[in-house]
Design an enzyme around this catalytic site. Structure first.
Site, mmCIF file in Angstrom:
data_model
loop_
_atom_site.group_PDB
_atom_site.id
_atom_site.type_symbol
_atom_site.label_atom_id
_atom_site.label_comp_id
_atom_site.label_asym_id
_atom_site.label_seq_id
_atom_site.Cartn_x
_atom_site.Cartn_y
_atom_site.Cartn_z
ATOM 1 N N ASP A 54 0.864 -1.182 0.000
ATOM 2 C CA ASP A 54 0.000 0.000 0.000
ATOM 3 C C ASP A 54 0.909 1.243 0.000
ATOM 4 O O ASP A 54 2.133 1.156 0.114
ATOM 5 C CB ASP A 54 -0.983 -0.020 1.176
ATOM 6 C CG ASP A 54 -2.247 0.797 0.847
ATOM 7 O OD1 ASP A 54 -2.193 1.632 -0.088
ATOM 8 O OD2 ASP A 54 -3.276 0.620 1.516
HETATM 9 C C1 BGC Z 1 -5.115 3.158 0.057
HETATM 10 C C2 BGC Z 1 -5.354 2.128 -1.015
HETATM 11 C C3 BGC Z 1 -5.246 2.753 -2.382
HETATM 12 C C4 BGC Z 1 -3.879 3.377 -2.502
HETATM 13 C C5 BGC Z 1 -3.622 4.017 -3.861
HETATM 14 C C6 BGC Z 1 -3.859 3.951 -0.193
HETATM 15 O O1 BGC Z 1 -3.747 5.019 0.674
HETATM 16 O O2 BGC Z 1 -5.061 2.520 1.300
HETATM 17 O O3 BGC Z 1 -6.622 1.533 -0.834
HETATM 18 O O4 BGC Z 1 -5.461 1.799 -3.363
HETATM 19 O O5 BGC Z 1 -3.759 4.391 -1.515
HETATM 20 O O6 BGC Z 1 -4.368 5.149 -4.059
#
Ligand code: BGC
Length: 794
Positions: free
Chosen positions: A323
């Site tokens: 993430d």
């Molecule tokens: C979130 C994810 C997301 C990623 C990309 C993160 O902060 O937890 O769910 O896909 O950002 O935007």
């Protein structure tokens, strides 16, 4: 109960004899346990001799820098400075963009970046893709990922709302539609579905998932994967799914975002992992690791989950992406003192791609030189990424072949409208002197109040994709259209803002209400109050909306409360004072039309709650499939303060135990009745209950539409298992079916219960069936009363 006693006695004897293995064989039938070797790629969408040949041929030509490039991902801002990335400097939020010193265009041209996230619009995506394909030495295309969570341009309800439809086929159609739209911009990878089970309404990301139940969650997970990836990833309108957030993120303690999770192996396997596993079995091409730690090990550096379970036991062949900046955050978790160790731990645990931390490119070369990371591990991760790129056909078709979809698509509107209609849950519809308030009579004089009645932007919910507010039909617009067409009238007054202390608009709202036959109030949260970083400690109507509601209800007119929210809210006062309540989540582009059709009864509501609605925040985490306690509160009157006899039981002294509206609950404009439950047999021999056994018992009930309107019921089947070696939930969903019935019509619904439905996970991670007693309920909610019993015998 005898069976339980015999089981316990045998267990003690067996332990004394030191034959625990024999116990498992004799007393239970076990499913797959841990495997020690990694299975060869087997996902038919990713593995083929041709793909393997091409992957290996390309890998042989790549320099180390090019290999590592495939493992890094940036957005258009690019890479931040290595010191910030390592968490060694001040808070990211206080760092200006000047810290981002690596230009993503340059990275693309030199093969030092494999994928990009959330690049807005086809033109920009195309520019980066040309840089990679035309200018980089090996011409490896970039993979563009985006948070397309519930639609790209044509937006459908937030995933929690979609889950309320209990309609996986609908979810597949919507996911396909979103893939068709987004691929025209060059997006071939969705950071979706989010399949985290959430039992705590305080957690804002509840809105992104399918709610509290593993069975429903798994059904939805499969449905998304089917829609996104289609029959072949190589089709230009297919996208690779990224199932997130692996794993157990939804169990964040106290519902607080990014918080710790800690749980038994049995609970992990039984409650939290099934949707991820279902997604992997459906062929998911990628997985995103979660921000949280699990049992003390951050998920970004968790070899047990990422390698042992995901790859070795489940045979996942795709790649794992971290993430956002989560590799760097391992220093904050306190399990890495420096950037090098954070990188080593994440990479060696099985995180193939580093999203935004700028650590794999910065740190891996030295780690390889010093032997802390092996070249073989790097090659394996690069293979996984290239496999997905080849499977997507990106090398042949790096650019979209359709004109870019830049606005909501007219042909897609009926589907998203249907989705919104199916997502609404009728929580209350009390009869007054003239019968139930809903559906509304044609020609009625309506007052429409509230901050969500005419807010196009708020209809999208969290992660509203690349939506345009101008595409949205608000409730006000739709009700005006209808009033004009049917001779009714509509007076609108906003009354208040979503978050406001000012009652300046109250008087106008009251004046509007006084002139109307029926008042419709559109209240609730803003889109931004749920989703990532949207945890709430208070689950009431925000700002002074509750005061407005009470003022209007005080006028004595029939009120219909529409609740817009990304999670269960506290509706305890409303349940006592407002005759009609419809939970409508965030309905998307066709919000107004869908609401108007349901309010006027063109279609009856059919949604059922995917999460329990609490009476008060203090009940959270609140979920229907609890484990039993030694002092159950079963028959106590929990609405009264405890007396001497009712104190020492599992209860609150100042609130009920039960949900205000339980999981699976939802009313219709008709009523449904259920016959008794019948079972195909009442005894099953344990030896038949092998893993994979499909229909050990078939439970059947007949559902009848007792009203005067055609309507759809979600028939639900719940199971309880008593006498097992581990406590089992008081009931758990093991089947559901949507059934549409004309007035007076009946249908018999069958639920085959096999190994998957009847087994449970022990704390060694094995799925087992023991000789125990089962109860089966079939009905219209988790409170279904009609039950039948069978037994699995030794
Ligand atoms: C979130 C994810 C997301 C990623 C990309 C993160 O902060 O937890 O769910 O896909 O950002 O935007």
């Amino acid at each position: 109960m005898t069976i339980y006693a015999v089981g316990q006695r045998s267990a003690r004897i067996a332990r004394r004899m030191g034959v625990v293995v024999a116990l498992v064989l004799v007393l239970s039938v076990a499913g797959a346990g841990a495997q020690t070797t990694k299975p060869a790629p087997s996902n038919p969408q990713l593995a083929s001799p041709e793909i393997e040949r091409r992957v290996n041929a390309l890998l042989a030509k790549m320099t180390l820098e090019e290999k590592l490039g495939q493992l890094v991902q940036y957005n258009t801002v690019g890479a931040m400075s290595a010191t910030v990335a390592a968490g060694q400097e001040a808070d990211l939020a206080t760092n200006p963009e000047a810290n981002y010193h690596l230009d993503p265009m340059q990275l693309a041209q030199t093969g030092r970046m494999g994928s990009m996230l959330n690049v807005a619009g086809g033109a920009r995506i195309g520019t980066y893709q040309h840089a990679a394909v035309d200018k980089s030495r090996l011409h490896i295309p970039l993979l563009f990922g985006a948070d397309v969570i519930h639609g790209y341009r044509t937006i459908y309800p937030v995933p929690l709302g979609l889950a309320a439809s209990f309609d996986p086929a609908l979810v597949t159609s919507l996911s396909r539609m979103a893939a068709e739209e987004a691929t025209t911009a060059g997006i071939r990878w969705f950071y979706s579905p989010m399949v985290d089970i959430s039992r705590d309404a305080r957690w804002g990301r509840s809105t992104e998932g399918a709610g509290e139940d593993a069975y429903l969650g798994a059904a939805m997970a499969r449905a998304y994967i089917r829609g996104y990836q289609g029959d072949a990833l190589s089709k230009p309108d297919s996208v690779a799914a990224s199932v997130k957030h692996f794993a157990a993120y939804g169990a964040a303690e106290a519902g607080r975002e990014y918080n710790t999770t800690d749980m038994s192996e049995s609970r992990l396997r039984q409650v939290y992992l099934p949707p991820y596993k279902a997604a992997v079995e459906a062929g998911a091409a990628t997985i995103m690791s979660a921000f949280n730690s699990l049992n003390g090990v951050p998920m970004t550096a968790n070899p047990y989950l990422l390698d042992t379970i995901l790859r070795r036991q489940w045979g996942f062949d795709g790649f794992v992406v971290s993430d956002y900046t989560a590799v760097m955050e391992l220093t904050h978790h306190g399990i890495a003192l420096d950037a090098a160790t954070a990188t080593e731990k994440a990479f060696n645990s099985g995180v193939d791609v580093d999203m935004m931390s700028h650590l794999y490119d910065a740190e891996l070369p030295a780690l390889i030189r010093s032997g802390r990371v092996s070249m073989a591990t790097v090659d394996e991760s690069v293979r996984r990424v290239l496999r997905v790129k080849f499977a997507l056909g990106l090398f042949e078709h790096p650019y979209p072949d359709q004109p870019e979809v830049t606005a909501a698509v007219p042909e897609h509107r009926p589907l998203v409208r249907q989705a919104a209609e199916e997502s609404f849950v009728l929580l209350q519809n009390k009869a007054g002197a003239q019968g139930p308030v809903l559906p509304l009579q044609a020609g009625v004089k309506l007052a429409l109040l509230g901050p969500l009645a005419d807010s196009a932007n708020e209809m999208q919910g969290a992660w509203g994709g690349a939506h345009k507010a101008a595409d949205v039909v608000t409730l006000k617009t739709a009700l005006e259209e209808r009033a004009a067409a049917t001779g009714g009238s509509l007076i609108y007054a906003q009354g208040t803002e979503i978050l406001s202390n000012s009652d300046a608009g109250f008087q106008a709202a009251e004046a509007a209400a006084r002139q109307a036959d029926v008042v419709v109030m559109a209240l609730g949260e803003s889109s931004a109050m749920s989703g990532e970083a949207g945890s709430r400690a208070h689950l009431d109507l925000p700002g002074n909306q509750q005061q407005l509601l009470e003022r209007i209800v005080g006028l004595g007119k029939p009120v219909v409360l529409l609740v817009f929210s990304g999670r269960p809210l506290i509706l305890t006062w409303a349940a006592q004072h407002v005759p009609a309540i419809l939970e409508v989540w965030f309905p998307g582009t066709e919000a107004g039309h869908a609401l108007s059709r349901v309010l006027y009864g063109d279609v009856a509501p059919s949604g059922k709650l995917p999460m329990s609605f609490p009476q008060t925040e203090g009940q959270e985490p609140l979920y229907y499939n609890q484990l039993p306690t030694g002092r159950p509160a079963n028959n106590a009157d929990l609405t009264q303060p405890p007396g001497a006899k009712s104190r020492y039981i599992s209860r609150y002294i100042d609130a009920p135990n039960a949900a205000l509206f339980p999981f699976g609950f939802g009313l219709s404009y008709t009523t449904f009745s259920y016959s008794d439950v019948t079972l195909s047999r009442e005894m099953v021999a344990l030896k038949e209950a092998r893993p994979g056994a499909a229909a050990l018992v078939v439970a059947t009930a007949t559902v009848t539409n007792r009203g005067t309107r055609k309507a759809t019921e979600v028939v639900q089947c719940y199971v309880r298992n008593r006498g097992a070696s581990l406590e089992q939930p008081v009931r758990s969903l093991q089947g559901f079916a949507r059934v549409t019935l004309a007035p007076g019509e009946s249908q018999s619904v069958r639920f085959p219960l096999g190994f998957a439905e009847l087994s449970f996970f022990d704390n060694a991670g094995k799925s087992i069936i023991e000789p125990t007693d089962y109860t089966v309920w079939i009905g219209g909610s988790s409170l279904a009363e009609k039950e039948a019993h069978f037994r699995i015998t030794r």
